[in-house]
Each structure stands twice: as structure tokens, then as C-alpha cells.
Design an enzyme around this catalytic site. Sequence first.
Site, PDB file in Angstrom:
ATOM      1  N   TYR A  70      -9.510   8.314  -3.777  1.00 11.40           N
ATOM      2  CA  TYR A  70      -8.670   7.105  -3.832  1.00 11.40           C
ATOM      3  C   TYR A  70      -7.288   7.395  -3.251  1.00 11.40           C
ATOM      4  CZ  TYR A  70      -5.270   3.839  -5.845  1.00 11.40           C
ATOM      5  OH  TYR A  70      -4.218   2.959  -6.004  1.00 11.40           O
ATOM      6  N   LYS A 118      -5.423   5.892   0.141  1.00 12.70           N
ATOM      7  CA  LYS A 118      -4.135   5.182   0.129  1.00 12.70           C
ATOM      8  C   LYS A 118      -3.121   5.909   1.014  1.00 12.70           C
ATOM      9  CE  LYS A 118      -3.169   1.966  -1.912  1.00 12.70           C
ATOM     10  NZ  LYS A 118      -3.337   0.503  -1.619  1.00 12.70           N
ATOM     11  N   THR A 166       0.656   3.603  -3.859  1.00 16.64           N
ATOM     12  CA  THR A 166       0.651   4.253  -5.163  1.00 16.64           C
ATOM     13  C   THR A 166       1.429   5.561  -5.144  1.00 16.64           C
ATOM     14  OG1 THR A 166      -0.830   5.359  -6.741  1.00 16.64           O
ATOM     15  CG2 THR A 166      -1.580   5.261  -4.473  1.00 16.64           C
ATOM     16  N   ASP A 167       1.895   5.980  -6.325  1.00 16.95           N
ATOM     17  CA  ASP A 167       2.546   7.300  -6.436  1.00 16.95           C
ATOM     18  C   ASP A 167       1.516   8.433  -6.350  1.00 16.95           C
ATOM     19  OD1 ASP A 167       1.303   6.946  -8.911  1.00 16.95           O
ATOM     20  OD2 ASP A 167       3.099   7.315 -10.115  1.00 16.95           O
ATOM     21  N   GLU A 168       0.223   8.089  -6.440  1.00 21.82           N
ATOM     22  CA  GLU A 168      -0.802   9.144  -6.431  1.00 21.82           C
ATOM     23  C   GLU A 168      -0.874   9.866  -5.082  1.00 21.82           C
ATOM     24  OE1 GLU A 168      -4.483   8.341  -8.440  1.00 21.82           O
ATOM     25  OE2 GLU A 168      -3.597   6.714  -9.602  1.00 21.82           O
TER      26      GLU A 168
HETATM   27  P1  NAD Z   1      -7.733  -4.466  -8.288  1.00 20.41           P
HETATM   28  O1  NAD Z   1      -8.876  -3.524  -8.111  1.00 20.41           O
HETATM   29  O2  NAD Z   1      -7.516  -5.113  -9.610  1.00 20.41           O
HETATM   30  O3  NAD Z   1      -7.815  -5.638  -7.207  1.00 20.41           O
HETATM   31  C1  NAD Z   1      -8.158  -5.411  -5.873  1.00 20.41           C
HETATM   32  C2  NAD Z   1      -8.455  -6.755  -5.231  1.00 20.41           C
HETATM   33  O4  NAD Z   1      -8.772  -6.517  -3.854  1.00 20.41           O
HETATM   34  C3  NAD Z   1      -9.654  -7.486  -5.842  1.00 20.41           C
HETATM   35  O5  NAD Z   1      -9.342  -8.848  -6.019  1.00 20.41           O
HETATM   36  C4  NAD Z   1     -10.751  -7.324  -4.797  1.00 20.41           C
HETATM   37  O6  NAD Z   1     -11.687  -8.381  -4.800  1.00 20.41           O
HETATM   38  C5  NAD Z   1      -9.935  -7.277  -3.518  1.00 20.41           C
HETATM   39  N1  NAD Z   1     -10.631  -6.572  -2.436  1.00 20.41           N
HETATM   40  C6  NAD Z   1     -11.273  -5.379  -2.500  1.00 20.41           C
HETATM   41  N2  NAD Z   1     -11.790  -5.070  -1.298  1.00 20.41           N
HETATM   42  C7  NAD Z   1     -11.459  -6.085  -0.450  1.00 20.41           C
HETATM   43  C8  NAD Z   1     -11.698  -6.337   0.918  1.00 20.41           C
HETATM   44  N3  NAD Z   1     -12.385  -5.474   1.687  1.00 20.41           N
HETATM   45  N4  NAD Z   1     -11.211  -7.472   1.469  1.00 20.41           N
HETATM   46  C9  NAD Z   1     -10.510  -8.352   0.719  1.00 20.41           C
HETATM   47  N5  NAD Z   1     -10.272  -8.160  -0.602  1.00 20.41           N
HETATM   48  C10 NAD Z   1     -10.721  -7.046  -1.179  1.00 20.41           C
HETATM   49  O7  NAD Z   1      -6.454  -3.622  -7.846  1.00 20.41           O
HETATM   50  P2  NAD Z   1      -4.962  -3.669  -8.434  1.00 20.41           P
HETATM   51  O8  NAD Z   1      -4.899  -2.791  -9.621  1.00 20.41           O
HETATM   52  O9  NAD Z   1      -4.525  -5.071  -8.512  1.00 20.41           O
HETATM   53  O10 NAD Z   1      -4.183  -2.924  -7.254  1.00 20.41           O
HETATM   54  C11 NAD Z   1      -3.602  -3.670  -6.178  1.00 20.41           C
HETATM   55  C12 NAD Z   1      -2.951  -2.694  -5.226  1.00 20.41           C
HETATM   56  O11 NAD Z   1      -1.972  -1.923  -5.923  1.00 20.41           O
HETATM   57  C13 NAD Z   1      -3.945  -1.688  -4.622  1.00 20.41           C
HETATM   58  O12 NAD Z   1      -3.617  -1.511  -3.275  1.00 20.41           O
HETATM   59  C14 NAD Z   1      -3.701  -0.416  -5.410  1.00 20.41           C
HETATM   60  O13 NAD Z   1      -3.971   0.729  -4.637  1.00 20.41           O
HETATM   61  C15 NAD Z   1      -2.205  -0.540  -5.726  1.00 20.41           C
HETATM   62  N6  NAD Z   1      -1.793   0.161  -6.943  1.00 20.41           N
HETATM   63  C16 NAD Z   1      -2.315  -0.177  -8.161  1.00 20.41           C
HETATM   64  C17 NAD Z   1      -1.865   0.472  -9.315  1.00 20.41           C
HETATM   65  C18 NAD Z   1      -2.372   0.099 -10.687  1.00 20.41           C
HETATM   66  O14 NAD Z   1      -1.903   0.691 -11.666  1.00 20.41           O
HETATM   67  N7  NAD Z   1      -3.255  -0.855 -10.835  1.00 20.41           N
HETATM   68  C19 NAD Z   1      -0.920   1.496  -9.212  1.00 20.41           C
HETATM   69  C20 NAD Z   1      -0.434   1.829  -7.947  1.00 20.41           C
HETATM   70  C21 NAD Z   1      -0.863   1.142  -6.820  1.00 20.41           C
END
Ligand code: NAD
Length: 350
Positions: free
Chosen positions: A156, A160, A130-132
Site C-alpha cells: 500500500y 502511494k 499518506t505518512d506511510e
Molecule cells: P476508502 O477506501 O474509504 O475509499 C476509497 C474510495 O475510492 C472508495 O469510495 C472506492 O470506491 C474508490 N475507488 C477505489 N478504486 C477506484 C477506482 N479505480 N476508480 C474510482 N474510484 C475508486 O479510502 P479513504 O480511507 O477514504 O482514503 C482516501 C485517501 O486518503 C486514499 O488515497 C488514502 O490513501 C488516503 N489516506 C487515508 C488515510 C486513512 O486513515 N483512511 C490515511 C492517510 C491517507
Amino acid sequence: MADLLVTGGAGFIGTNFVHYWRKVAPDDAIVVLDALTYAGNPANLGGLPGVELVVGDICDDDLVKALLRGRGIDTIVHFAAESHVDRSIAGPDAFVTTNVVGTHSLLKAARTVWLDEGTGRPHRFHHVSTDEVYGSLGPDDAAFREDTPYAPNSPYAASKAGSDHLVRAYHHTYGLDTTTSNCSNNYGPYQFPEKLIPLFLINALSGRPLPIYGDGMNVRDWLHVEDHCRGIELAICAGRPGEAYNIGGGQELPNLRVVQEICDAVDAAFASDPTLAGRYPDAPAARGRPSAELKTFVIDRKGHDRRYAIDETKARSELGYAPKRDFAQGFSETLRWYLDREDWWKPLTR
Ligand code: NAD
């Protein structure tokens, strides 16, 4: 052809990535490893050919090693995480466990199977971040570059950042072939309705308040999830080992503007489709009232970062990445999806 292990593939971005990859590489085998926390939904992957869902925890490195060996995995695309900042403020432990320890468990397993045992095939570990991790910008500060110093402000973001450093260390110390992408705020289909866009959209349809933190002037760069998936594909296929790439949507908007766009789009949808008033009778738009009357200012999030902005020059020049959608187009497609897929989100809002 590749054999992929997609962690967190039943969550928001992971699901979109699996659907995207199925389209661009229909012959690749895909194993999804997902613990199915509140954020994971196996139905998201239902009916997709050649996709195997393994329900399990990324912290279980014996399971991960068995999958890498047994399924001949050569590419890991790592999405699994605890991802919601507000939850990390209320309870940081799960964020350290999944995001830091879980990422380390995947790296250890990849090192054992790909490097120590040796598969004789090229491999790639792509880490989605993430950019965070870069912290908060002032209004006139330059956008985040890949060499911007890390300064995470929430549990969070700190978790990350820790995972990013471990990925970097496994490349530099052991020679694991890694890439990392640091992206901005995603939106699109299958996003759990705790995040701003689906939450506000569903609240506008349900006549519930739209809770805006602080003065609503926090700025984020909005990235449609399919543009993000293309950026990840480019990083996997063309990214240089050990490198990180910033992926953005080029759409820097204050939250107040995003909320107004959501309200305007919902009002316009009701004006052009009379059946919506019957389906969502509690929406102000069903009575010809503006959805904006639901806006409610609430006490700001603790430590709320003011502004994020992405400088994606490196991804553009090295990978040929460019987002295809602006926010107006991406949001109108997203609104359409949520209107069509009430069966998906309704059970999650009870
Ligand atoms: P999400 O919360 O929608 O999905 C996370 C998934 O990971 C879920 O399916 C959950 O069941 C699974 N999970 C959680 N803990 C687990 C574990 N211990 N073992 C196996 N599976 C596990 O998240 P997202 O929004 O799809 O984000 C996906 C990735 O992208 C993350 O790494 C997040 O940090 C990164 N990200 C997201 C955003 C955003 O805007 N959503 C922005 C920047 C980065």
C-alpha cells in the site's frame, strides 16, 4: 467559485470532504468520480445538493478527460485508492493498478485538457496521500517532515509513494499545478469497519474479540477526518504549486491506548444510557462487564511499521493549519455517530 472533480468521493475521507466542501463553498459544483468498490457507498452522498455522482474508474482516462471538458472542472481532489494495508499484503495488484496507474491516468487527462488544450482558467490537482510513504520511526526519531526520505514498507505505502512521485513529476516536467498532502491515520464518520477504530467500536458493541496486533505498542498519530478536510482545503486554496504538506492530528498514541480509550468510552456510554443494553445485548457493557475483556492479542501484521509521527510545521506556518480536536473529543463524537447511524454500518458487517 470552483468546479471540483472529487475522486473516491463515496469512500470514507472523500465523503467527509464532499460534505465539508458543500458547507464551506455551497455554490461550487462537485462531480464525484467513484468506482464504488466495497469501500464506496453512494448513499453517503444522498441528498447533498449540487453533487453529481459518476460511477466509473479513474483508470479510464477517456472518461476523466470527458468529465474535465464537459463539466468545466478546474480542481481535482484525488482520494480514490485502495487504502487498506492488510488487503495490500494479501493482494497487491489492485493497489498498483488503482493507486499508481489510476493516479497516472488522472494526471495524463489533466495535462491534456488543462495544459495541451488549455482552458484559460487556473487549475489545481490536489493529491491525497499518506505518512506511510516515509516508513517507520524508532521511539526517539524525529517526526516525519516533507523532506524525510521516502521508505515505504507495505505494498500500500509503496503504491502511494509511486503516485506521489508521479504527481511531483507532472508538476516539474509539464508545469501542472499540483499540491500533495501526506496525512496520518484518520478516524470519524463513514469509515468502513475494517479499519481499527470502527472495527473495534462495533466489535465492542457486538461482544466480538478486539484483535490487537503484536504487543499493541505500534504508535500512530490520530487525525479527526474533519480536521483533515480543513487541511486539504487550506492546501488547495493557499498551498504553493508543486509542494507537499504533512497534515497530522498531534495525537500520537500506541494502539493499546487507543483500544483502552474505545473500551472506556463504550463502557461510559452504556452506564449513562440504559437503552444501549437493550440495543446491544451481546456487549460486555450490557452486563456491567468491561469492554476491555474482549482484548485479544494476535500475530503481528507482516512488516508492521512501529511508529509514525507527523511534523506539521510547514502546514502550520504556510497554511495556518491546526487540528481542532484532541483524540478524546474526536472519538466521543465518532462513537455518538456510530451509535446514531447503525443503519449505515450494520449492513457492512454482515
Ligand atoms: P476508502 O477506501 O474509504 O475509499 C476509497 C474510495 O475510492 C472508495 O469510495 C472506492 O470506491 C474508490 N475507488 C477505489 N478504486 C477506484 C477506482 N479505480 N476508480 C474510482 N474510484 C475508486 O479510502 P479513504 O480511507 O477514504 O482514503 C482516501 C485517501 O486518503 C486514499 O488515497 C488514502 O490513501 C488516503 N489516506 C487515508 C488515510 C486513512 O486513515 N483512511 C490515511 C492517510 C491517507
